[in-house]
Design a protein around this motif. Structure first.
Motif, mmCIF file in Angstrom:
data_model
loop_
_atom_site.group_PDB
_atom_site.id
_atom_site.type_symbol
_atom_site.label_atom_id
_atom_site.label_comp_id
_atom_site.label_asym_id
_atom_site.label_seq_id
_atom_site.Cartn_x
_atom_site.Cartn_y
_atom_site.Cartn_z
ATOM 1 N N LYS A 226 9.448 -24.024 -46.424
ATOM 2 C CA LYS A 226 9.436 -22.558 -46.409
ATOM 3 C C LYS A 226 10.199 -22.004 -47.607
ATOM 4 O O LYS A 226 9.776 -21.023 -48.225
ATOM 5 C CB LYS A 226 10.053 -22.036 -45.104
ATOM 6 C CG LYS A 226 9.163 -22.208 -43.887
ATOM 7 C CD LYS A 226 9.794 -21.628 -42.639
ATOM 8 C CE LYS A 226 9.815 -20.116 -42.680
ATOM 9 N NZ LYS A 226 10.281 -19.543 -41.388
ATOM 10 N N GLU A 227 11.324 -22.635 -47.936
ATOM 11 C CA GLU A 227 12.078 -22.194 -49.105
ATOM 12 C C GLU A 227 11.283 -22.427 -50.378
ATOM 13 O O GLU A 227 11.214 -21.564 -51.259
ATOM 14 C CB GLU A 227 13.417 -22.936 -49.167
ATOM 15 C CG GLU A 227 14.408 -22.379 -50.177
ATOM 16 C CD GLU A 227 14.170 -22.858 -51.597
ATOM 17 O OE1 GLU A 227 14.482 -22.110 -52.537
ATOM 18 O OE2 GLU A 227 13.657 -23.988 -51.774
ATOM 19 N N GLN B 156 8.504 -19.941 -51.375
ATOM 20 C CA GLN B 156 8.885 -18.640 -51.913
ATOM 21 C C GLN B 156 8.838 -18.602 -53.434
ATOM 22 O O GLN B 156 8.790 -17.529 -54.023
ATOM 23 C CB GLN B 156 10.301 -18.278 -51.429
ATOM 24 C CG GLN B 156 10.395 -18.082 -49.930
ATOM 25 C CD GLN B 156 11.828 -17.801 -49.491
ATOM 26 O OE1 GLN B 156 12.633 -17.289 -50.262
ATOM 27 N NE2 GLN B 156 12.145 -18.122 -48.258
ATOM 28 N N TRP B 157 8.851 -19.786 -54.080
ATOM 29 C CA TRP B 157 8.877 -19.776 -55.549
ATOM 30 C C TRP B 157 7.967 -20.820 -56.173
ATOM 31 O O TRP B 157 7.975 -21.022 -57.376
ATOM 32 C CB TRP B 157 10.304 -19.936 -56.055
ATOM 33 C CG TRP B 157 11.063 -21.148 -55.584
ATOM 34 C CD1 TRP B 157 11.548 -21.392 -54.331
ATOM 35 C CD2 TRP B 157 11.470 -22.272 -56.376
ATOM 36 N NE1 TRP B 157 12.213 -22.589 -54.294
ATOM 37 C CE2 TRP B 157 12.193 -23.143 -55.531
ATOM 38 C CE3 TRP B 157 11.295 -22.618 -57.721
ATOM 39 C CZ2 TRP B 157 12.732 -24.352 -55.975
ATOM 40 C CZ3 TRP B 157 11.842 -23.823 -58.165
ATOM 41 C CH2 TRP B 157 12.541 -24.672 -57.296
ATOM 42 N N GLU C 108 1.943 -17.316 -42.384
ATOM 43 C CA GLU C 108 2.770 -16.242 -42.916
ATOM 44 C C GLU C 108 2.133 -15.636 -44.154
ATOM 45 O O GLU C 108 1.589 -16.333 -44.984
ATOM 46 C CB GLU C 108 4.167 -16.768 -43.279
ATOM 47 C CG GLU C 108 5.043 -17.054 -42.081
ATOM 48 C CD GLU C 108 6.438 -17.458 -42.499
ATOM 49 O OE1 GLU C 108 6.640 -17.769 -43.685
ATOM 50 O OE2 GLU C 108 7.328 -17.464 -41.637
ATOM 51 N N PRO D 56 2.172 -14.134 -47.863
ATOM 52 C CA PRO D 56 3.045 -14.415 -49.005
ATOM 53 C C PRO D 56 4.097 -13.331 -49.169
ATOM 54 O O PRO D 56 3.827 -12.155 -48.954
ATOM 55 C CB PRO D 56 2.065 -14.423 -50.197
ATOM 56 C CG PRO D 56 0.726 -14.688 -49.593
ATOM 57 C CD PRO D 56 0.753 -14.035 -48.236
ATOM 58 N N MET D 57 5.292 -13.739 -49.551
ATOM 59 C CA MET D 57 6.375 -12.780 -49.745
ATOM 60 C C MET D 57 6.124 -11.967 -51.016
ATOM 61 O O MET D 57 5.979 -12.521 -52.097
ATOM 62 C CB MET D 57 7.719 -13.500 -49.841
ATOM 63 C CG MET D 57 8.122 -14.202 -48.572
ATOM 64 S SD MET D 57 9.759 -14.956 -48.714
ATOM 65 C CE MET D 57 10.760 -13.510 -48.997
ATOM 66 N N GLU D 58 6.052 -10.658 -50.873
ATOM 67 C CA GLU D 58 5.767 -9.804 -52.014
ATOM 68 C C GLU D 58 7.040 -9.438 -52.778
ATOM 69 O O GLU D 58 6.978 -8.986 -53.916
ATOM 70 C CB GLU D 58 5.065 -8.532 -51.539
ATOM 71 C CG GLU D 58 3.711 -8.820 -50.879
ATOM 72 C CD GLU D 58 3.043 -7.545 -50.400
ATOM 73 O OE1 GLU D 58 3.681 -6.478 -50.538
ATOM 74 O OE2 GLU D 58 1.916 -7.602 -49.904
ATOM 75 N N THR D 59 8.188 -9.624 -52.132
ATOM 76 C CA THR D 59 9.432 -9.199 -52.767
ATOM 77 C C THR D 59 9.963 -10.219 -53.757
ATOM 78 O O THR D 59 10.839 -9.911 -54.550
ATOM 79 C CB THR D 59 10.505 -8.947 -51.689
ATOM 80 O OG1 THR D 59 10.676 -10.146 -50.920
ATOM 81 C CG2 THR D 59 10.094 -7.821 -50.783
ATOM 82 N N GLN D 60 9.456 -11.447 -53.697
ATOM 83 C CA GLN D 60 9.959 -12.483 -54.582
ATOM 84 C C GLN D 60 8.862 -12.913 -55.550
ATOM 85 O O GLN D 60 7.811 -13.379 -55.156
ATOM 86 C CB GLN D 60 10.446 -13.687 -53.774
ATOM 87 C CG GLN D 60 11.060 -14.760 -54.649
ATOM 88 C CD GLN D 60 12.072 -15.580 -53.891
ATOM 89 O OE1 GLN D 60 12.359 -15.330 -52.748
ATOM 90 N NE2 GLN D 60 12.613 -16.568 -54.554
ATOM 91 N N GLU E 25 17.313 -25.783 -53.921
ATOM 92 C CA GLU E 25 16.671 -24.480 -53.801
ATOM 93 C C GLU E 25 16.535 -23.856 -55.188
ATOM 94 O O GLU E 25 17.052 -24.374 -56.178
ATOM 95 C CB GLU E 25 17.486 -23.591 -52.861
ATOM 96 C CG GLU E 25 17.539 -24.145 -51.443
ATOM 97 C CD GLU E 25 18.236 -23.218 -50.473
ATOM 98 O OE1 GLU E 25 18.706 -22.127 -50.896
ATOM 99 O OE2 GLU E 25 18.324 -23.564 -49.286
ATOM 100 N N GLN E 26 15.834 -22.735 -55.252
ATOM 101 C CA GLN E 26 15.501 -22.139 -56.546
ATOM 102 C C GLN E 26 16.749 -21.811 -57.372
ATOM 103 O O GLN E 26 16.835 -22.137 -58.553
ATOM 104 C CB GLN E 26 14.683 -20.863 -56.338
ATOM 105 C CG GLN E 26 14.311 -20.173 -57.641
ATOM 106 C CD GLN E 26 13.591 -18.867 -57.409
ATOM 107 O OE1 GLN E 26 13.281 -18.518 -56.295
ATOM 108 N NE2 GLN E 26 13.331 -18.147 -58.472
#
Length: 229
Positions: A99-100, A103-104, A161, A163-167, A209-210
């Motif tokens: 999941k982490e 995000q990237w 889920e 996609p995260m739009e904020t990242q 992580e990123q």
């Protein structure tokens, strides 16, 4: 984000069909096959039952390395006894890690080995993280279709889920570049022959992580600059 399932040299068409059906049930759509033509047999489509679109769109590759050419993060399934120094996660432990990464990174892959012998050590070395299903019974492994179902069920949250739009997606090859920089540094320091340490360094990179990845790149840049000067 894409999350292809990769089957390496599957021997039985029925197992491929069962894997495709499991994927379809849990919302996965992309199946890649390495070094096998068993999916072309009628039994694959028969067992897939309703997942014919996944069978129709299978991508074929000669080697696992080729199948992973566009993949940013690779998870390979294996037995714990073969994990050596590699980070080993259960399916439950794998979910937060992926999941982490989702995000990237744009493409994560889940790799399954041969029905009889799994993945070779060379193939396992291509993975960022190894995973396996803890079992109580003495029988050594799950059927390929069952194994795919276990992981698709456990990771279905990733494909459900939005996609995260904020990242914003960053350079998705950061981990690969970091592995190469670390390898170069160990060689420069003349400690690359310490295989246990080299393996530990390379294999723990997959857990970063990123933000940690970016910071380690900065540190290596400073070290490289200092050594060059």
């Amino acid at each position: 984000m894409r999350l292809p399932v990769i089957l390496v040299a599957p021997a039985r068409a029925e197992n491929i069909g069962a894997a495709a059906r499991a994927m379809k049930t849990m919302g996965f759509t992309e199946l890649r096959i390495v070094a096998s033509e068993a999916h072309r047999e009628p039994a694959a489509r028969r067992v897939a039952h309703g997942a014919g679109d996944i069978i129709d769109n299978i991508q074929e590759f000669d080697t696992l390395e080729q199948a992973l050419a566009d993949v940013d993060f690779t998870v390979a399934t294996t037995a714990r006894s073969r994990a050596k120094f590699h980070y080993y996660a259960t399916p439950q432990e794998l979910l937060p890690v992926m999941k982490e990464k989702a995000q990237w990174m744009s493409t994560l892959a889940l790799v399954f080995g041969r029905e009889d012998s799994g993945l070779t050590n060379e193939e396992l070395a291509l993975a960022d993280v190894l995973t396996g299903v803890p079992m109580v019974a003495d029988y050594p492994s799950l059927n390929l279709g069952q194994a795919v179902m276990v992981y698709c069920y456990q990771l279905t949250e990733l494909v459900r889920e939005a996609p995260m739009e904020t990242q914003q997606m960053v350079d998705t090859h950061q981990l690969q570049a970091l592995r190469q920089r670390m390898s170069n540094l160990l060689t420069l320091l003349d400690v690359a022959d310490d295989l246990k340490m080299a393996d530990w360094v390379q294999q723990r990179i997959g857990l970063l992580e990123q933000r940690d990845t970016a910071m380690l790149h900065r540190l290596l840049h400073d070290i490289e600059k200092k050594l060059a000067g």
